[in-house]
Every structure is written in structure tokens, then in C-alpha cells.
Design a protein around this motif. Structure first.
Motif, PDB file in Angstrom:
ATOM      1  N   VAL A   1      22.806 127.987  29.882  1.00  0.00           N
ATOM      2  CA  VAL A   1      23.503 126.700  29.916  1.00  0.00           C
ATOM      3  C   VAL A   1      24.565 126.697  31.009  1.00  0.00           C
ATOM      4  O   VAL A   1      24.627 125.775  31.834  1.00  0.00           O
ATOM      5  CB  VAL A   1      24.133 126.366  28.550  1.00  0.00           C
ATOM      6  N   SER A   2      25.422 127.718  31.033  1.00  0.00           N
ATOM      7  CA  SER A   2      26.473 127.771  32.057  1.00  0.00           C
ATOM      8  C   SER A   2      25.864 127.827  33.451  1.00  0.00           C
ATOM      9  O   SER A   2      26.369 127.185  34.387  1.00  0.00           O
ATOM     10  CB  SER A   2      27.389 128.975  31.828  1.00  0.00           C
ATOM     11  N   SER A   3      24.768 128.542  33.620  1.00  0.00           N
ATOM     12  CA  SER A   3      24.096 128.609  34.928  1.00  0.00           C
ATOM     13  C   SER A   3      23.576 127.250  35.343  1.00  0.00           C
ATOM     14  O   SER A   3      23.687 126.849  36.507  1.00  0.00           O
ATOM     15  CB  SER A   3      22.939 129.611  34.882  1.00  0.00           C
ATOM     16  N   ASP A   4      22.990 126.516  34.391  1.00  0.00           N
ATOM     17  CA  ASP A   4      22.433 125.204  34.707  1.00  0.00           C
ATOM     18  C   ASP A   4      23.539 124.216  35.058  1.00  0.00           C
ATOM     19  O   ASP A   4      23.377 123.405  35.987  1.00  0.00           O
ATOM     20  CB  ASP A   4      21.612 124.677  33.521  1.00  0.00           C
ATOM     21  N   VAL A   5      24.648 124.272  34.349  1.00  0.00           N
ATOM     22  CA  VAL A   5      25.777 123.372  34.658  1.00  0.00           C
ATOM     23  C   VAL A   5      26.295 123.646  36.064  1.00  0.00           C
ATOM     24  O   VAL A   5      26.584 122.716  36.826  1.00  0.00           O
ATOM     25  CB  VAL A   5      26.901 123.529  33.619  1.00  0.00           C
ATOM     26  N   LEU A   6      26.401 124.906  36.431  1.00  0.00           N
ATOM     27  CA  LEU A   6      26.869 125.256  37.775  1.00  0.00           C
ATOM     28  C   LEU A   6      25.886 124.790  38.841  1.00  0.00           C
ATOM     29  O   LEU A   6      26.298 124.351  39.925  1.00  0.00           O
ATOM     30  CB  LEU A   6      27.096 126.763  37.866  1.00  0.00           C
ATOM     31  N   THR A   7      24.601 124.870  38.539  1.00  0.00           N
ATOM     32  CA  THR A   7      23.600 124.340  39.470  1.00  0.00           C
ATOM     33  C   THR A   7      23.776 122.839  39.640  1.00  0.00           C
ATOM     34  O   THR A   7      23.691 122.298  40.753  1.00  0.00           O
ATOM     35  CB  THR A   7      22.176 124.639  38.953  1.00  0.00           C
ATOM     36  N   THR A   8      24.061 122.164  38.542  1.00  0.00           N
ATOM     37  CA  THR A   8      24.282 120.714  38.586  1.00  0.00           C
ATOM     38  C   THR A   8      25.544 120.376  39.389  1.00  0.00           C
ATOM     39  O   THR A   8      25.550 119.440  40.196  1.00  0.00           O
ATOM     40  CB  THR A   8      24.392 120.151  37.160  1.00  0.00           C
ATOM     41  N   LEU A   9      26.618 121.130  39.168  1.00  0.00           N
ATOM     42  CA  LEU A   9      27.850 120.893  39.919  1.00  0.00           C
ATOM     43  C   LEU A   9      27.625 121.106  41.413  1.00  0.00           C
ATOM     44  O   LEU A   9      28.170 120.360  42.250  1.00  0.00           O
ATOM     45  CB  LEU A   9      28.961 121.821  39.427  1.00  0.00           C
ATOM     46  N   ARG A  10      26.823 122.095  41.745  1.00  0.00           N
ATOM     47  CA  ARG A  10      26.523 122.319  43.163  1.00  0.00           C
ATOM     48  C   ARG A  10      25.831 121.097  43.753  1.00  0.00           C
ATOM     49  O   ARG A  10      26.182 120.641  44.845  1.00  0.00           O
ATOM     50  CB  ARG A  10      25.641 123.558  43.330  1.00  0.00           C
ATOM     51  N   ASP A  11      24.833 120.552  43.049  1.00  0.00           N
ATOM     52  CA  ASP A  11      24.143 119.361  43.540  1.00  0.00           C
ATOM     53  C   ASP A  11      25.100 118.171  43.634  1.00  0.00           C
ATOM     54  O   ASP A  11      25.037 117.380  44.578  1.00  0.00           O
ATOM     55  CB  ASP A  11      22.968 119.012  42.626  1.00  0.00           C
ATOM     56  N   LEU A  12      25.979 118.061  42.646  1.00  0.00           N
ATOM     57  CA  LEU A  12      26.926 116.939  42.644  1.00  0.00           C
ATOM     58  C   LEU A  12      27.808 116.955  43.879  1.00  0.00           C
ATOM     59  O   LEU A  12      28.080 115.912  44.477  1.00  0.00           O
ATOM     60  CB  LEU A  12      27.787 117.004  41.376  1.00  0.00           C
ATOM     61  N   PHE A  13      28.243 118.160  44.307  1.00  0.00           N
ATOM     62  CA  PHE A  13      29.196 118.242  45.412  1.00  0.00           C
ATOM     63  C   PHE A  13      28.569 118.586  46.761  1.00  0.00           C
ATOM     64  O   PHE A  13      29.300 118.776  47.735  1.00  0.00           O
ATOM     65  CB  PHE A  13      30.284 119.262  45.071  1.00  0.00           C
ATOM     66  N   THR A  14      27.252 118.642  46.840  1.00  0.00           N
ATOM     67  CA  THR A  14      26.619 118.949  48.133  1.00  0.00           C
ATOM     68  C   THR A  14      25.517 117.973  48.530  1.00  0.00           C
ATOM     69  O   THR A  14      25.051 118.027  49.664  1.00  0.00           O
ATOM     70  CB  THR A  14      26.028 120.372  48.127  1.00  0.00           C
ATOM     71  N   THR A  15      25.101 117.096  47.635  1.00  0.00           N
ATOM     72  CA  THR A  15      23.956 116.222  47.942  1.00  0.00           C
ATOM     73  C   THR A  15      24.347 115.066  48.848  1.00  0.00           C
ATOM     74  O   THR A  15      23.671 114.795  49.852  1.00  0.00           O
ATOM     75  CB  THR A  15      23.329 115.678  46.640  1.00  0.00           C
ATOM     76  N   HIS A  16      25.416 114.370  48.510  1.00  0.00           N
ATOM     77  CA  HIS A  16      25.866 113.222  49.321  1.00  0.00           C
ATOM     78  C   HIS A  16      27.238 113.567  49.895  1.00  0.00           C
ATOM     79  O   HIS A  16      28.288 113.229  49.327  1.00  0.00           O
ATOM     80  CB  HIS A  16      25.904 111.951  48.476  1.00  0.00           C
ATOM     81  N   LYS A  17      27.240 114.236  51.036  1.00  0.00           N
ATOM     82  CA  LYS A  17      28.449 114.853  51.580  1.00  0.00           C
ATOM     83  C   LYS A  17      29.512 113.835  51.991  1.00  0.00           C
ATOM     84  O   LYS A  17      30.705 114.093  51.860  1.00  0.00           O
ATOM     85  CB  LYS A  17      28.081 115.754  52.755  1.00  0.00           C
ATOM     86  N   GLY A  18      29.092 112.695  52.490  1.00  0.00           N
ATOM     87  CA  GLY A  18      30.061 111.688  52.902  1.00  0.00           C
ATOM     88  C   GLY A  18      30.883 111.179  51.732  1.00  0.00           C
ATOM     89  O   GLY A  18      32.114 110.999  51.831  1.00  0.00           O
ATOM     90  N   VAL A  19      30.224 110.959  50.609  1.00  0.00           N
ATOM     91  CA  VAL A  19      30.911 110.504  49.402  1.00  0.00           C
ATOM     92  C   VAL A  19      31.831 111.604  48.880  1.00  0.00           C
ATOM     93  O   VAL A  19      32.970 111.344  48.478  1.00  0.00           O
ATOM     94  CB  VAL A  19      29.873 110.122  48.318  1.00  0.00           C
ATOM     95  N   VAL A  20      31.343 112.829  48.920  1.00  0.00           N
ATOM     96  CA  VAL A  20      32.089 113.954  48.362  1.00  0.00           C
ATOM     97  C   VAL A  20      33.358 114.238  49.164  1.00  0.00           C
ATOM     98  O   VAL A  20      34.421 114.485  48.592  1.00  0.00           O
ATOM     99  CB  VAL A  20      31.200 115.213  48.299  1.00  0.00           C
TER     100      VAL A  20
END
Length: 426
Positions: A185-204
Motif C-alpha cells: 500500500v505505501s509503495s503504491d501511494v508513493l508511486t501515485t504521488l510520483r505521477d501526481l508531481f511529475t506528469t503535468h510539470k507546468g501545473v506542478v
């Protein structure tokens, strides 16, 4: 075509969807007789299988795919009446196999934007469904499926904007789910956080610039987590964020902060070799920066020899990693070029530093904040840790930290002298 796809009893998309709608209602009716619920579940499963097969085929059975007309019809009927939302919200009550099918159908519709399912139905009309997907992280048996669905939604820029600005779900991931005692679970959440902060860089980068203090205050908790996976993966993501050119201004602000450097120096000597290695990739940004702030430069100078001693023995088992070897040599060269004694800061800096003495102990002019080198003399247990009070300098002949380069790491730090234990000082 339809007979080959669905068999003799050909049902239209409308009929398939209506059976699913009726079956899910009966199945979720707790007051219904067990036999009725069992029958409803069987109908639900068989029709979900056929819908999935019609949308994108079944490679295992080599079934011929439906026409685009059939796919579009199915998608439209799933969207109409919000049946897809009902299925997603019913995931906790569904059988495991049905959960997998609903998850697969949802991801297919989002990924391919069938009938504008992603760009319109989710991103504009039902964006709060992502909050419900985040909440499913609280159900361990559902967490991984929900996480994969959630990450598919992060392909949509409006969803990323919503999550960054509407902090409830983001805070739940940062403060609760990422610290789950369940590794997967913790690994999956961290994977999700990575996608959240790296997918749309201009917004981030806009978010990080406008919410810098808030974000890194929360991020510091990840770096100090007792959970090994959380510490390691959050360090790795931090390195990615800082080294991304889009985030240059954010990086400069981060690496100009003395407290951030202290945090990384402590992690540089974490008992776990992989934590040390990930910390190294953040530490190198501080050292290689040609425009170091006065306070960062002072901290490095005060710990110059200890850092040099530590890095000379740091992960020497990685001699085959040319990039790492080159980067370590560069850091050693940069450190050796620093003066041996800290230059007194300008009055303004001195005044600011006067309020920070508690962070380094009374002997700030001495190398009391031993970063990595202090831990080098005690199995790497407390490199940046002697900040609470001056401690004896590590002997140059002391054994280096245990760094075998493997991922199988001890649950606890090797035995260390009490003086070398990490001391969290503010």
C-alpha cells in the motif's frame, strides 16, 4: 460478428448494461434472500465479462473484437445514468474478480477517452470520483486496484489541478496512506504521488512555487518517516523534482536552506545503504551549487573534513557505476576547495543565524553538526546526527558504513556507540 463475439443469445449493448444495472442493485440489497443475491452476482459477473471483451477483446480466448460501433454503444450506455460511477463506488462490495473487471473497464475508458469519458465525464462532470478512489487506499484489499485507476485519471490535467488545489485527498496520501504498515500500500501511494508531481510539470511547478512552505513541510515528514519504503521512495522523488529543469527556481530555494541540508546530511548516513544512496543524489545538488547561500556554505565548511572522510569510503562497492564514481569524485573536489574555517557572515546573515543556534548546538563554529562522517565511525548510524552537541570527531581509521549494495537490508541499524546516534534537533 455479434454471434461470434457473444454467442447465440446476442444481446445489444443496452440489454447488457441493463442486466448489469439490475444485477448490481439486487446484489447490493442486503435484505434480499441469499439465493437471489447469488444469482444477481452470477449475472453481474457474466455480463461484465462480455462488456470487457466487447470493449477491447480477450487475448486469452482469442475472441474476435467487437466493432467500433459496438464499443461506442457500450461506452455510451455505461456513462448514461452514471452506471460506471455506481460500479466504481460499489467496488468494496464486489467479488474480487468483478473488482478487477470494473477496474479494467474504467481504465480503458479513461485511457482511450471513449465517448469523452476521461476529458468530459470524469474531468468536468464527476471529478470528485478521484477523491473516492483515494479513500479506497484505506481498504487494503482494494488499494492496488484503486491506485491503478487513480493514476490513470492523473493523465488528465484538470484532475491534477483539482488534486493540487483541493488538498483533502492530497493530505490523506501524505499524512495517512503513505505511512501504511502494509508494504504494497505505501509503495503504491508513493508511486501515485510520483505521477501526481511529475506528469503535468507546468501545473506542478506553479503549485510548488505558490505553496512551497506547505508542500515541503509535509514532505519533510515523509523524509523522517519510520517506514523504510517511505523514506527511500520520497528521497528518490525529491531528487527527481529538484533535478527537473522545470523546477529550477524551486530547487534553488530548497538547496539554499540550511535546515534542508541538515536533513539530507542525516539521511546520508542512514543505517540502510539504499537510503544513503538516494540521499547522496540530493546531497550532490547542495554541494555542486555554485551559488550556495552563506548558511549552507558555513554548514559544509564546518563539516568539511568529516564529509571528505566519509565520502572517501562511501559505497566503494559501486566501483562499477561510472556515473556514481564520477559524481562522488566531483563532490570530493568541491568539498576540498572549501576554506578550512567558516568566514564570518555579513551582519544580516549573522543576525539571522543567531536565531538558529539551537539547530547546531553551542559549538556552531566547530564541526559539531557532523553530517555523514560522524556516522562513518559507527556503522553509518548517525552522520548528520551529532547536531545536538559537539561530539568527538570520527577517527579517520574508523570502519565505513556497511554498504553491500543489496536491497535486502537490516531492519535496524548496526550497533553503534551512543555518541553517534542520530539526534533530531530543531
Amino acid at each position: 460478428m455479434l454471434r461470434r463475439l457473444f454467442g447465440r443469445n446476442v444481446l445489444t449493448p443496452q440489454q447488457r448494461v441493463e442486466i448489469v444495472r439490475k444485477s448490481i442493485t439486487q446484489y447490493l440489497n442486503a435484505s434480499a434472500a441469499p439465493a437471489e443475491r447469488e444469482s444477481a452476482q452470477a449475472n453481474l459477473h457474466s455480463n461484465l465479462v462480455e462488456i470487457q471483451r466487447a470493449l477491447y477483446g480477450d487475448p486469452e480466448s482469442k475472441t474476435e473484437e467487437a466493432t467500433d460501433e459496438v464499443r461506442q454503444g457500450l461506452a455510451e450506455k455505461l456513462i448514461t445514468g452514471d452506471l460506471m460511477l455506481v460500479l466504481v463506488r460499489s467496488l468494496p462490495q464486489l467479488e474480487f474478480e468483478d473488482r478487477k473487471i470494473v477496474s479494467a473497464i474504467f481504465k480503458h475508458l479513461v485511457h482511450n477517452n471513449v465517448k469523452e469519458f476521461g476529458s468530459d465525464f470524469i474531468a468536468k462532470k464527476n471529478i470528485t470520483i478521484v477523491d473516492e478512489l483515494v479513500d479506497f487506499y484505506g481498504i487494503p484489499s482494494l488499494a492496488l486496484l484503486a491506485g491503478s485507476m487513480f493514476r490513470e485519471c492523473l493523465r488528465l490535467e484538470p484532475v491534477v489541478c483539482y488534486l493540487l488545489e483541493n488538498g483533502k485527498s492530497r493530505e490523506k496520501m501524505f499524512e495517512t496512506y503513505v505511512h501504511s504498515p502494509k508494504f504494497e500500500v505505501s509503495s503504491d501511494v508513493l508511486t501515485t504521488l510520483r505521477d501526481l508531481f511529475t506528469t503535468h510539470k507546468g501545473v506542478v511547478v506553479t503549485y510548488l512555487t505558490n505553496h512551497y512552505e506547505e508542500f515541503f513541510a509535509a514532505y519533510k515528514k515523509l523524509l523522517s518517516s519510520e517506514n523504510y519504503v517511505t523514506r527511500r521512495q520520497s528521497l528518490k522523488l525529491l531528487g527527481e523534482l529538484l533535478l527537473d529543469r522545470t523546477n529550477r527556481d524551486v530547487m534553488m530555494r530548497y538547496i539554499s536552506d540550511r535546515q534542508n541540508l541538515r536533513t539530507i546530511m542525516m539521511l546520508l548516513s542512514d543505517p540502510q545503504p539504499n537510503i544513503q544512496f538516494e540521499a547522496f543524489h540530493v546531497f550532490k545538488v547542495f554541494v555542486a551549487n555554485p551559488q550556495k547561500s552563506d548558511q549552507v556554505k558555513k554548514l559544509l565548511i564546518n563539516n568539511k573534513q568529516r564529509l571528505i572522510n566519509y565520502l572517501q569510503r562511501f559505497h566503494n562497492d559501486r566501483a562499477g557505476d561510472d556515473q556514481f564514481v564520477d559524481e562522488k569524485a566531483l563532490l570530493l573536489a568541491e568539498l576540498k576547495q572549501l576554506p578550512d574555517k567558516a568566514v564570518a557572515p555579513a551582519p544580516a546573515a549573522a543576525e539571522a543565524g543567531a536565531t538558529d543556534t539551537s539547530a547546531v548546538g553551542a559549538g556552531d563554529a566547530e564541526p559539531s553538526e557532523s553530517a555523514a562522517a560522524t556516522g562513518a565511525g559507527a556503522g553509518g548510524a548517525g552522520a548528520g546526527a551529532s547536531a545536538a552537541a559537539p561530539t568527538p570527531a570520527a577517527s579517520p581509521a574508523a570502519a565505513p558504513p556497511q554498504t553491500n549494495g543489496t536491497t535486502a537490508e537490516p531492519a535496524a541499524a548496526p550497533a553503534a556507540a551512543p555518541a553517534a546516534a542520530p539526534a533530531a534537533t530543531s
